[in-house]
Write an enzyme that holds these catalytic residues in place. Structure first.
Site, mmCIF file in Angstrom:
data_model
loop_
_atom_site.group_PDB
_atom_site.id
_atom_site.type_symbol
_atom_site.label_atom_id
_atom_site.label_comp_id
_atom_site.label_asym_id
_atom_site.label_seq_id
_atom_site.Cartn_x
_atom_site.Cartn_y
_atom_site.Cartn_z
ATOM 1 N N GLY A 145 19.237 -58.302 54.108
ATOM 2 C CA GLY A 145 18.314 -59.197 54.815
ATOM 3 C C GLY A 145 16.957 -59.276 54.140
ATOM 4 C CB CYS A 146 14.668 -56.667 52.893
ATOM 5 S SG CYS A 146 14.428 -55.866 54.498
ATOM 6 C CB THR A 147 17.688 -58.937 48.968
ATOM 7 O OG1 THR A 147 17.541 -57.540 48.690
ATOM 8 C CG2 THR A 147 17.885 -59.692 47.676
#
Length: 158
Positions: A44-46
């Site tokens: 998700g952060c990527t």
């Protein structure tokens, strides 16, 4: 202290991925899109970081600076930036002091376990340092476009 729209955004000093110490007040005169995310190199952060990367030029044209904050150390941020060619600074809030000031250091649950961590959130700070918009508990899909649209509307209305 509860963070509220219309008040001066809490300033901070944090080590940045460029090797310098960065303060929020360094960016007065520009909009700041301050986004908090849980961890470098996670799916998700990527996705969120790459969405900000892909729209970076449009934010830049609107005089908006993107700053990402997580509790990861600077060295991990540098690897994340290299791997995904991120054109903006990532800041290391290893002691989660800034996350605390912005109210995003929260009790989280995953697979039946409880732990403290960053709740994915984004804040827009105006050119004079006032908090003007916040998104908390962000869902990644479509979020960066929504933030860009918000700043585009601000720029178009002036």
């Amino acid at each position: 202290m509860v963070l509220e729209i219309g008040q001066l955004a809490p300033d901070f000093l944090l080590p940045a991925s460029n090797g310098k110490t960065v303060s929020l007040s360094d960016f007065r005169g520009k909009y700041v899109v301050l986004y908090f995310y849980p961890k470098d190199m996670t799916p998700g952060c990527t996705t969120e970081a790459c969405d900000f990367r892909d729209y970076h030029g449009q934010f830049n044209r609107l005089e908006a600076v993107i700053l990402g904050i997580s509790t990861d150390p600077v060295e991990r941020h540098k690897k994340f930036i290299e791997k995904y060619e991120l054109p903006f600074l990532l800041l290391a809030d290893e002691q989660h002091e800034v996350a605390g000031k912005y109210g995003v250091w929260k009790l989280k649950r995953s697979f039946g376990k409880e732990y403290m961590g960053i709740e994915r959130s984004t804040f827009v700070i105006d050119k004079s340092g006032i908090l003007i918009k916040e998104w908390r508990n962000v869902k990644v899909k479509g979020h960066v476009e929504e933030a860009l649209g918000y700043i585009n509307n601000l720029s178009g209305s002036r």
